[in-house]
Scaffold this active site. Structure first.
Site, mmCIF file in Angstrom:
data_model
loop_
_atom_site.group_PDB
_atom_site.id
_atom_site.type_symbol
_atom_site.label_atom_id
_atom_site.label_comp_id
_atom_site.label_asym_id
_atom_site.label_seq_id
_atom_site.Cartn_x
_atom_site.Cartn_y
_atom_site.Cartn_z
ATOM 1 N N ASN A 7 0.969 -1.140 0.060
ATOM 2 C CA ASN A 7 -0.071 0.045 0.070
ATOM 3 C C ASN A 7 0.996 1.320 0.102
ATOM 4 O OD1 ASN A 7 -1.810 1.933 0.264
ATOM 5 N ND2 ASN A 7 -2.655 1.015 2.178
ATOM 6 N N ARG A 111 -2.735 -2.023 -3.366
ATOM 7 C CA ARG A 111 -3.877 -1.388 -3.089
ATOM 8 C C ARG A 111 -3.712 -0.168 -3.976
ATOM 9 N NH1 ARG A 111 -5.636 2.449 1.963
ATOM 10 N NH2 ARG A 111 -7.868 2.781 1.054
ATOM 11 N N HIS A 200 -12.850 2.563 0.568
ATOM 12 C CA HIS A 200 -12.696 1.525 1.553
ATOM 13 C C HIS A 200 -13.496 0.458 0.908
ATOM 14 C CE1 HIS A 200 -13.012 4.776 4.972
ATOM 15 N NE2 HIS A 200 -11.749 4.662 4.803
ATOM 16 N N ARG A 260 -11.777 14.681 8.466
ATOM 17 C CA ARG A 260 -12.479 15.319 7.093
ATOM 18 C C ARG A 260 -13.953 15.745 7.941
ATOM 19 N NH1 ARG A 260 -11.190 10.076 4.448
ATOM 20 N NH2 ARG A 260 -9.057 10.405 3.589
ATOM 21 N N GLU A 402 -8.323 -5.884 5.141
ATOM 22 C CA GLU A 402 -8.005 -5.324 3.790
ATOM 23 C C GLU A 402 -6.866 -6.033 3.125
ATOM 24 O OE1 GLU A 402 -8.802 -0.909 3.406
ATOM 25 O OE2 GLU A 402 -8.707 -1.039 5.338
#
Ligand code: ADP
Length: 420
Positions: A7, A111, A200, A260, A402
């Site tokens: 990633n 990813r 996601h 966020r 993940e």
């Protein structure tokens, strides 16, 4: 087969080496400060119960150099050689030697943030795939270039190993137009591909598949997945397929997150630009990096905000109220959109670990048949049902993975199988 999962961020590279024979993690780690102005690069890695943090590696100027460091560590190359000498001149980097040879790495899974409308599933990386990831750079301007650097770095250091791209957006491609379109003139969609994509996706897909195995749900089942971490998103799934999600063309939309702001009136952007003499990019940076829990309560970490809430701080109380209120509104709206809900699942850092946050999230939802059992919630470890026996809606905690999801796709594609 052993699979390396990568990633890559703009200045970082996370890795996990997974043995797919028993789906166990052999080693994992993170290289930070790649190519930055800092004089050194940091590496943290662990295997078994060992954990090493090296703060002062010789600079990795590129992702390819960072990949070389990772591979040297994995094969236990004599990393005490002078090329890795730290500033203090002492030998530093410990090679762990969890594999004897790089040939043991059967495939690499990456990813990738934005697959746009092109990628509805993971794919083997070839020149066409790389070109398509490049095409999607306008949609993922920070992440896609970094992901490409990770891919190119692996092609350089592991040239004969199959590589697979797993997209954060792919799972949400089953959304119908009524869910993914924005109500602005059509040409913005046809010319610029402005629409909701969702993120996601690897986590949502993993949990959606697990829900179908674990929960004994009827055909046509409706599940709401709450991925609540530093970044947070919800998905609404029918029979394990996504029909709506809370994030939009970027990950800024939806819930109140660590840094966020989530959903707000887009007119706010111009208003702030005019009043504060800021550019739209500066406003969006503020909304991505300085807002959410951080903007409201001065801290992005839910544990710290909770501690402040408990100490009676008004800012923290409001931040948590807004966090829970927004989440509850999304749960309610997704249940309405699907015409009901059979199960709600919590996952990611907050969803898996923060007992009270789960209670805050569903507090007052008994009117729609959602009832948590306090004891079960407090005692939940791993995969656990936390709803009360008389709750019409099942409520579960399911830890996400993940990296494993990426490794499974990578194994399948590298061995010529279909992705499930
Ligand atoms: P990211 O989006 O960066 O992957 P994570 O999924 O790791 O984020 O989630 C980070 C969030 O999870 C933080 O707000 C943190 O406070 C929360 N969290 C992590 N561990 C715990 C814990 N044991 N108890 C409560 N909250 C936790």
């Amino acid at each position: 087969m052993k699979i390396l999962v990568i990633n890559a961020g703009s200045s970082s590279l996370k890795f996990q080496l997974i043995d797919m024979d028993n789906e166990s993690v052999i080693a994992k780690g993170l290289v930070e400060r790649i190519g930055t102005v800092d004089p050194t690069t940091d590496l943290t890695y662990s295997w078994g119960d060992q954990k090493i943090k090296e703060k002062q590696l010789k600079k990795a100027k590129t992702h390819a150099e960072a990949m070389s460091v990772v591979l040297d560590v994995l094969v236990g190359k004599d990393c005490t050689a002078s090329e890795y000498d730290a500033n203090d001149g002492k030998p530093h980097l410990v090679g762990i030697g969890v594999i004897g040879d790089l040939k043991e790495i059967g495939a690499v899974g990456h990813r990738v943030l934005h697959g746009g409308e092109k990628f509805t599933a993971s794919c083997l990386i070839d020149e066409a795939c790389i070109a398509a990831i490049e095409e999607n750079i306008p949609l993922g301007p920070l992440h896609n270039p970094a992901n490409l650097m990770g891919i190119r770095a692996c092609q350089e250091v592991l040239p004969n190993v199959p590589q697979v791209a797993v997209f954060d957006t792919a799972f949400h491609q089953t959304m119908p137009p009524k869910a993914f379109r924005y109500a602005i003139p059509n040409e913005y969609y046809t010319d610029l591909h402005i629409r909701k994509y969702g993120f996601h996706g690897t986590s949502h897909r993993y949990i959606a598949a697990r829900s179908q195995e674990l929960l004994n749900l009827p055909k046509g089942n409706k599940v709401i997945i709450c991925h609540l971490g530093n970044g947070s998103s919800l998905s609404a799934c029918v029979d394990g397929k996504c029909v709506d999600t809370s994030m939009g063309i970027t990950p800024l939309d939806g819930l109140v997150m660590g840094t966020r702001c989530g959903t707000l009136d887009p007119a706010v952007v111009e208003f702030i630009c005019n009043r504060k003499n800021m550019t739209p990019t500066e406003v969006l940076t503020m909304m991505n990096k300085k807002s959410g829990l951080l903007g409201l309560a001065g801290d992005s970490d839910m544990r710290n905000v909770t501690a402040r809430y408990d100490a009676g701080e008004a800012d923290a109380k409001l931040a948590i109220e807004m966090w829970a209120y927004t989440l509850k509104k999304y749960i309610g709206s997704f249940a309405a959109a699907m015409g009901g809900v059979d199960a709600i699942i919590f996952t990611a850092g907050i969803g898996e670990n923060h007992t009270r946050a789960r209670e805050w999230a569903v507090e007052g939802l008994d009117f729609m048949g959602v009832k948590i059992d306090h004891e079960k919630n407090v005692n939940a470890r791993g995969e656990a049902k936390i709803s009360a026996d008389d709750s019409k809606v099942q409520v579960w905690v399911i830890p996400t993975d993940e990296e494993l999801a990426i490794a499974r796709d990578t194994l399948a594609l590298a061995t010529g199988k279909e992705i499930k």
